[in-house]
Scaffold this motif. Structure first.
Motif, PDB file in Angstrom:
ATOM      1  N   ILE A   1      20.278  51.869  30.357  1.00 40.32           N
ATOM      2  CA  ILE A   1      19.561  53.126  30.544  1.00 40.32           C
ATOM      3  C   ILE A   1      18.641  52.942  31.756  1.00 40.32           C
ATOM      4  CG2 ILE A   1      17.892  54.729  29.546  1.00 40.32           C
ATOM      5  CD1 ILE A   1      19.049  53.944  26.796  1.00 40.32           C
ATOM      6  N   PHE A   2      18.755  53.838  32.708  1.00 38.13           N
ATOM      7  CA  PHE A   2      18.007  53.723  33.955  1.00 38.13           C
ATOM      8  C   PHE A   2      16.743  54.567  33.897  1.00 38.13           C
ATOM      9  CE2 PHE A   2      22.553  53.281  34.982  1.00 38.13           C
ATOM     10  CZ  PHE A   2      22.546  51.964  35.404  1.00 38.13           C
ATOM     11  N   LYS A   3      15.677  54.065  34.498  1.00 32.76           N
ATOM     12  CA  LYS A   3      14.399  54.772  34.535  1.00 32.76           C
ATOM     13  C   LYS A   3      14.322  55.755  35.704  1.00 32.76           C
ATOM     14  CE  LYS A   3      12.004  50.938  32.365  1.00 32.76           C
ATOM     15  NZ  LYS A   3      11.257  49.723  32.624  1.00 32.76           N
ATOM     16  N   SER A   4      15.165  55.529  36.717  1.00 35.78           N
ATOM     17  CA  SER A   4      15.142  56.405  37.890  1.00 35.78           C
ATOM     18  C   SER A   4      16.493  56.339  38.601  1.00 35.78           C
ATOM     19  CB  SER A   4      14.039  55.973  38.864  1.00 35.78           C
ATOM     20  OG  SER A   4      14.354  54.700  39.413  1.00 35.78           O
ATOM     21  N   GLU A   5      16.727  57.295  39.481  1.00 34.61           N
ATOM     22  CA  GLU A   5      17.949  57.283  40.286  1.00 34.61           C
ATOM     23  C   GLU A   5      17.968  56.073  41.204  1.00 34.61           C
ATOM     24  OE1 GLU A   5      19.156  60.827  42.326  1.00 34.61           O
ATOM     25  OE2 GLU A   5      18.537  62.097  40.652  1.00 34.61           O
ATOM     26  N   GLU A   6      16.799  55.694  41.691  1.00 34.83           N
ATOM     27  CA  GLU A   6      16.704  54.529  42.572  1.00 34.83           C
ATOM     28  C   GLU A   6      17.141  53.266  41.835  1.00 34.83           C
ATOM     29  OE1 GLU A   6      13.361  52.030  45.061  1.00 34.83           O
ATOM     30  OE2 GLU A   6      12.989  54.138  44.659  1.00 34.83           O
ATOM     31  N   GLU A   7      16.698  53.120  40.575  1.00 36.04           N
ATOM     32  CA  GLU A   7      17.080  51.963  39.773  1.00 36.04           C
ATOM     33  C   GLU A   7      18.589  51.969  39.528  1.00 36.04           C
ATOM     34  OE1 GLU A   7      16.332  50.054  35.340  1.00 36.04           O
ATOM     35  OE2 GLU A   7      15.026  51.675  36.018  1.00 36.04           O
ATOM     36  N   GLU A   8      19.144  53.135  39.256  1.00 36.41           N
ATOM     37  CA  GLU A   8      20.589  53.236  39.031  1.00 36.41           C
ATOM     38  C   GLU A   8      21.359  52.907  40.301  1.00 36.41           C
ATOM     39  OE1 GLU A   8      23.998  56.283  37.349  1.00 36.41           O
ATOM     40  OE2 GLU A   8      21.941  56.995  37.500  1.00 36.41           O
ATOM     41  N   SER A   9      20.884  53.403  41.432  1.00 35.75           N
ATOM     42  CA  SER A   9      21.528  53.126  42.714  1.00 35.75           C
ATOM     43  C   SER A   9      21.544  51.631  43.010  1.00 35.75           C
ATOM     44  CB  SER A   9      20.811  53.875  43.827  1.00 35.75           C
ATOM     45  OG  SER A   9      21.384  53.594  45.069  1.00 35.75           O
ATOM     46  N   THR A  10      20.424  50.974  42.767  1.00 35.65           N
ATOM     47  CA  THR A  10      20.330  49.528  42.980  1.00 35.65           C
ATOM     48  C   THR A  10      21.294  48.794  42.056  1.00 35.65           C
ATOM     49  OG1 THR A  10      18.015  49.743  43.619  1.00 35.65           O
ATOM     50  CG2 THR A  10      18.749  47.550  42.946  1.00 35.65           C
ATOM     51  N   PHE A  11      21.392  49.262  40.820  1.00 30.97           N
ATOM     52  CA  PHE A  11      22.303  48.650  39.852  1.00 30.97           C
ATOM     53  C   PHE A  11      23.754  48.732  40.351  1.00 30.97           C
ATOM     54  CE2 PHE A  11      25.263  49.106  36.312  1.00 30.97           C
ATOM     55  CZ  PHE A  11      24.990  47.964  35.566  1.00 30.97           C
ATOM     56  N   TRP A  12      24.180  49.943  40.783  1.00 35.61           N
ATOM     57  CA  TRP A  12      25.575  50.113  41.199  1.00 35.61           C
ATOM     58  C   TRP A  12      25.878  49.406  42.519  1.00 35.61           C
ATOM     59  CZ3 TRP A  12      28.586  50.682  37.515  1.00 35.61           C
ATOM     60  CH2 TRP A  12      28.318  51.505  36.442  1.00 35.61           C
ATOM     61  N   ASP A  13      24.868  49.144  43.312  1.00 31.52           N
ATOM     62  CA  ASP A  13      25.076  48.356  44.532  1.00 31.52           C
ATOM     63  C   ASP A  13      25.489  46.921  44.203  1.00 31.52           C
ATOM     64  OD1 ASP A  13      24.527  50.431  46.254  1.00 31.52           O
ATOM     65  OD2 ASP A  13      22.439  49.847  46.594  1.00 31.52           O
ATOM     66  N   ALA A  14      25.101  46.462  43.021  1.00 28.87           N
ATOM     67  CA  ALA A  14      25.347  45.059  42.644  1.00 28.87           C
ATOM     68  C   ALA A  14      26.402  44.895  41.556  1.00 28.87           C
ATOM     69  CB  ALA A  14      24.032  44.424  42.174  1.00 28.87           C
ATOM     70  N   HIS A  15      26.942  46.003  41.023  1.00 27.80           N
ATOM     71  CA  HIS A  15      27.894  45.909  39.914  1.00 27.80           C
ATOM     72  C   HIS A  15      29.166  46.697  40.194  1.00 27.80           C
ATOM     73  CE1 HIS A  15      24.075  44.779  38.025  1.00 27.80           C
ATOM     74  NE2 HIS A  15      24.825  44.071  37.186  1.00 27.80           N
TER      75      HIS A  15
END
Length: 87
Positions: free
Chosen positions: A9-23
């Motif tokens: 569960i992501f707290k922000s779009e920025e956190e989600e974007s960072t996650f998908w950059d690495a996964h």
């Protein structure tokens, strides 16, 4: 059957974007079940360009655009779109 990882569960779009950059998305979703969609209501990305035109041509475009009650730059885009479709 492949076991997929649980999506955090992501707290922000920025956190989600960072996650998908690495996964890799294929570790979380069964892409064989993905469906193609058309997002027809999205506004196209535009890019500014510099285009040198004769002053009299710009004035004529402005007069025509004013008669059609559209901005002259929009009229230029309309002309270009038409020219590309008929070329």
């Amino acid at each position: 059957m492949k076991k997929f990882k649980e999506l955090p569960i992501f707290k922000s779009e920025e956190e989600e974007s960072t996650f998908w950059d690495a996964h890799d998305v294929t570790e979380y979703f069964d892409m064989s079940k993905a469906k193609s969609v058309r997002l027809s209501n999205l506004k196209k990305t535009t890019k500014s360009i510099s285009l040198r035109l004769p002053v009299d041509m710009i004035e004529e475009l402005k007069v025509k655009a004013n008669a059609m009650d559209v901005p002259y730059q929009s009229l230029i885009k309309m002309f270009l779109t038409h020219a590309l479709k008929t070329a």
